[in-house]
Design an enzyme around this catalytic site. Structure first.
Site, mmCIF file in Angstrom:
data_model
loop_
_atom_site.group_PDB
_atom_site.id
_atom_site.type_symbol
_atom_site.label_atom_id
_atom_site.label_comp_id
_atom_site.label_asym_id
_atom_site.label_seq_id
_atom_site.Cartn_x
_atom_site.Cartn_y
_atom_site.Cartn_z
ATOM 1 N N GLY A 28 -28.392 66.463 -24.919
ATOM 2 C CA GLY A 28 -29.257 66.414 -26.089
ATOM 3 C C GLY A 28 -28.827 65.375 -27.108
ATOM 4 O O GLY A 28 -29.123 65.484 -28.295
ATOM 5 N N GLY A 29 -28.132 64.332 -26.627
ATOM 6 C CA GLY A 29 -27.751 63.237 -27.505
ATOM 7 C C GLY A 29 -26.574 63.562 -28.431
ATOM 8 O O GLY A 29 -26.200 62.745 -29.264
ATOM 9 N N LEU A 45 -25.644 49.405 -24.600
ATOM 10 C CA LEU A 45 -26.731 48.471 -24.289
ATOM 11 C C LEU A 45 -27.676 48.439 -25.483
ATOM 12 O O LEU A 45 -28.078 49.485 -25.976
ATOM 13 C CB LEU A 45 -27.456 48.911 -23.022
ATOM 14 C CG LEU A 45 -26.548 49.061 -21.783
ATOM 15 C CD1 LEU A 45 -27.302 49.709 -20.630
ATOM 16 C CD2 LEU A 45 -26.004 47.703 -21.354
ATOM 17 N N HIS A 97 -33.246 60.632 -29.060
ATOM 18 C CA HIS A 97 -32.950 60.827 -27.637
ATOM 19 C C HIS A 97 -33.834 61.865 -26.975
ATOM 20 O O HIS A 97 -33.563 62.300 -25.867
ATOM 21 C CB HIS A 97 -31.469 61.171 -27.408
ATOM 22 C CG HIS A 97 -30.530 60.174 -28.015
ATOM 23 N ND1 HIS A 97 -30.556 58.840 -27.681
ATOM 24 C CD2 HIS A 97 -29.552 60.309 -28.934
ATOM 25 C CE1 HIS A 97 -29.639 58.205 -28.381
ATOM 26 N NE2 HIS A 97 -29.021 59.068 -29.159
ATOM 27 N N ARG A 99 -32.657 69.450 -11.764
ATOM 28 C CA ARG A 99 -33.715 70.445 -12.012
ATOM 29 C C ARG A 99 -35.055 69.731 -12.063
ATOM 30 O O ARG A 99 -35.087 68.500 -12.033
ATOM 31 C CB ARG A 99 -33.471 71.112 -13.365
ATOM 32 C CG ARG A 99 -33.363 70.075 -14.473
ATOM 33 C CD ARG A 99 -33.384 70.668 -15.861
ATOM 34 N NE ARG A 99 -32.862 69.743 -16.849
ATOM 35 C CZ ARG A 99 -33.551 68.782 -17.451
ATOM 36 N NH1 ARG A 99 -34.819 68.591 -17.152
ATOM 37 N NH2 ARG A 99 -32.989 67.982 -18.341
ATOM 38 N N VAL A 127 -39.535 68.120 -17.571
ATOM 39 C CA VAL A 127 -40.779 68.277 -18.336
ATOM 40 C C VAL A 127 -41.829 67.263 -17.861
ATOM 41 O O VAL A 127 -42.994 67.592 -17.684
ATOM 42 C CB VAL A 127 -40.496 68.057 -19.850
ATOM 43 C CG1 VAL A 127 -41.794 68.096 -20.650
ATOM 44 C CG2 VAL A 127 -39.515 69.089 -20.373
HETATM 45 P P1 ADP Z 1 -27.736 63.325 -23.161
HETATM 46 O O1 ADP Z 1 -27.264 64.104 -21.968
HETATM 47 O O2 ADP Z 1 -27.064 63.756 -24.437
HETATM 48 O O3 ADP Z 1 -29.213 63.242 -23.259
HETATM 49 P P2 ADP Z 1 -27.578 60.637 -21.961
HETATM 50 O O4 ADP Z 1 -26.350 60.078 -21.340
HETATM 51 O O5 ADP Z 1 -28.682 61.044 -21.056
HETATM 52 O O6 ADP Z 1 -27.151 61.854 -22.942
HETATM 53 O O7 ADP Z 1 -28.130 59.607 -22.998
HETATM 54 C C1 ADP Z 1 -29.214 59.938 -23.845
HETATM 55 C C2 ADP Z 1 -29.793 58.705 -24.463
HETATM 56 O O8 ADP Z 1 -28.787 57.994 -25.215
HETATM 57 C C3 ADP Z 1 -30.339 57.690 -23.471
HETATM 58 O O9 ADP Z 1 -31.660 57.969 -23.058
HETATM 59 C C4 ADP Z 1 -30.257 56.437 -24.328
HETATM 60 O O10 ADP Z 1 -31.331 56.468 -25.257
HETATM 61 C C5 ADP Z 1 -28.953 56.599 -25.096
HETATM 62 N N1 ADP Z 1 -27.782 56.016 -24.367
HETATM 63 C C6 ADP Z 1 -26.976 56.628 -23.473
HETATM 64 N N2 ADP Z 1 -26.030 55.781 -22.984
HETATM 65 C C7 ADP Z 1 -26.234 54.588 -23.585
HETATM 66 C C8 ADP Z 1 -25.597 53.281 -23.502
HETATM 67 N N3 ADP Z 1 -24.548 53.053 -22.711
HETATM 68 N N4 ADP Z 1 -26.103 52.286 -24.267
HETATM 69 C C9 ADP Z 1 -27.167 52.517 -25.096
HETATM 70 N N5 ADP Z 1 -27.800 53.698 -25.231
HETATM 71 C C10 ADP Z 1 -27.352 54.725 -24.487
#
Ligand code: ADP
Length: 450
Positions: free
Chosen positions: A164-165, A203, A235, A291, A294
């Site tokens: 969840g960010g 990134l 996110h 899983r 949505v």
């Molecule tokens: P969570 O499990 O908390 O959702 P994620 O690893 O899936 O975490 O990352 C969620 C969001 O965070 C991604 O969709 C992107 O928007 C941002 N994010 C994650 N890793 C990076 C990265 N290395 N560089 C830039 N943005 C990132």
């Protein structure tokens, strides 16, 4: 095949699973909290069991009560939907120990992918491209400084247990790194009880592109193309489409095959999504969700495959009967999440829905458990419904989305519909030119109606 499935969820996804069960001729059991006694999934299921008070911890997350509900009703399988217990390996194991099938991946795969450091290590081993970063966790500030110097700033400090960010901090310089590490660690400790963190190259303008997979646990696996979920707020995805406006058929085939062959090697069971950030023609793995998601309907719309039906069939031990060649993408689909929230502040807006009129006509699907007169309880997430439109091309899909949004009437609560009515006329959206930060900028700059 199963005789009776207990659906350990609520809202639109409970209804979605129920529909798949009915089409397969499988009896259904709904479970509900006391706040959900009048919910649609309860009305439509063959049987229902109250599993506790409103708070999710005491009802939808209450494993002993769910087990008891299985026993009372004689359910032989549980579909967890998404959220709640869907990615809880322990829940899957407990069910299996009690002779109830878990409709989802093998517990060991749920566990690996639930730990982001472990997930990344596994992905890399299976040949999936990853974001450059630390090999595993970083245990000291000194080690973090070394890794950051190698990969270059900006870097992202991420929690291994993150979700969840949360537990994510950007550091743009060596000076910022120490405080980013400190904040990410303490946030992760508070939220997840685990303060392990790792480092990734940050990134700056990526898109979020994810690959849908299906496996039968015996080494057969296919990919069903990608979904582009770059339109996010904090996110959280708000708009998803398939195919992505950006990638070419060659890129799709290449990344798709990389992922599918990794799933074959793992002997992955069930539906899953491998999430990537995509920048300048390259894919970087960020996580895998073990899983249904949505946004699965956009994939169903362009492949004609019923993902929930497939999940149930492979969980029952049937081999996958689709080959990669059977999967042909046709047309374009967009999903928008109609949340019970203020369209600008995103403040939750639960309460009584006095009028609920959904759009229809060609290429329109609405997945929702809301009905006129229903009161959206304040205890759960704010997703009120999903509008999914499909057409031959992206341009036609946007036209169709505009008219479907115009037909959608919801009174009594606030929803995110007005935001989508703005987005469908925005030039960047029309051109498909947006990255993961686009929506946040739009929300910060634009005024409603501007
Ligand atoms: P969570 O499990 O908390 O959702 P994620 O690893 O899936 O975490 O990352 C969620 C969001 O965070 C991604 O969709 C992107 O928007 C941002 N994010 C994650 N890793 C990076 C990265 N290395 N560089 C830039 N943005 C990132």
């Amino acid at each position: 095949m199963f005789g009776k499935i207990l659906i350990a969820n609520r809202g639109e996804i409970a209804l979605r699973v129920l529909r798949a069960c009915k089409e397969l001729g499988i009896a259904t059991v709904a479970v509900h909290s006391t706040a959900d006694a009048d919910a649609m999934h309860v009305k439509l299921a063959d049987e229902s069991v109250c599993i506790g008070p409103p708070t999710a911890k005491d009802s939808y997350l209450n494993i002993p009560n769910l087990l008891a509900a299985c026993e009372i009703t004689g359910a032989d399988a549980v579909h967890p939907g998404y959220g709640f217990l869907a990615e809880n390996a322990r829940f899957a194991e407990i069910l299996i120990d009690h002779g109830v099938q878990f409709i989802g991946p093998k517990p060991e795969h749920i566990r690996i992918m639930g730990d982001k450091i472990e997930a990344k290590r596994t992905a890399k081993k299976l040949g999936i491209p990853c974001v450059p970063g630390s090999e595993g966790g970083v245990s000291s500030d000194e080690e973090a400084r070394k890794v950051a110097a190698e990969i270059g700033f900006p870097v992202l400090v991420k929690a291994a247990a993150g979700g969840g960010g949360r537990g994510m901090k950007v550091a743009r310089s060596a000076e910022e790194l120490a405080s980013a590490l400190y904040t990410a660690r303490s946030e992760a400790r508070n939220a997840f009880g685990d303060d392990s963190v790792y480092l990734e190259k940050y990134l700056s303008t990526p898109r979020h592109i994810e690959i849908q997979v299906l496996g039968d646990g015996r080494g057969n696996a296919v990919h069903l193309g990608e979904r582009d979920c770059s339109l996010q707020r904090r996110h959280q995805k708000v708009w998803e489409e398939a195919p992505s406006p950006t990638i070419t058929p060659e890129q799709r085939a290449e990344i798709g095959e990389t992922v599918a062959s990794a799933m074959r090697e793992m002997k992955y069971l069930g539906a899953g999504t491998v999430e990537f950030l995509y920048e300048q023609g390259r894919f970087y793995f960020i996580e895998m969700n073990t899983r249904i998601q949505v946004e699965h309907p956009v994939t169903e719309a362009i492949t004609g495959i019923d993902l929930i039906n497939e999940q149930i069939r492979v969980a029952a031990g049937e081999p996958l009967d689709i080959t990669q060649d059977d999967i042909v993408l046709k047309g374009h689909a967009i999903e928008v999440r109609v949340n019970a929230e203020h369209p600008r502040t995103f403040r939750p807006s639960p309460g009584k829905v006095t009028n609920w009129h959904v759009p229809g006509g060609p290429g329109v699907r609405v997945d929702s458990a809301v009905y006129q007169g229903y009161s959206i309880p304040p205890f759960y997430d704010s997703l009120a419904g999903k509008l999914i439109v499909t057409a031959r091309t992206r341009a036609e899909c946007l036209m169709r989305l505009r008219r479907a949004l115009d037909e959608f009437v919801v009174d009594g609560i606030e929803t995110t519909l007005p935001l989508f009515r703005e987005l469908v006329h925005n030039d960047d959206i029309i051109r498909g030119a947006y990255d993961i930060h686009w929506l946040e900028h739009f929300l910060a700059e634009g005024e409603p109606g501007s």
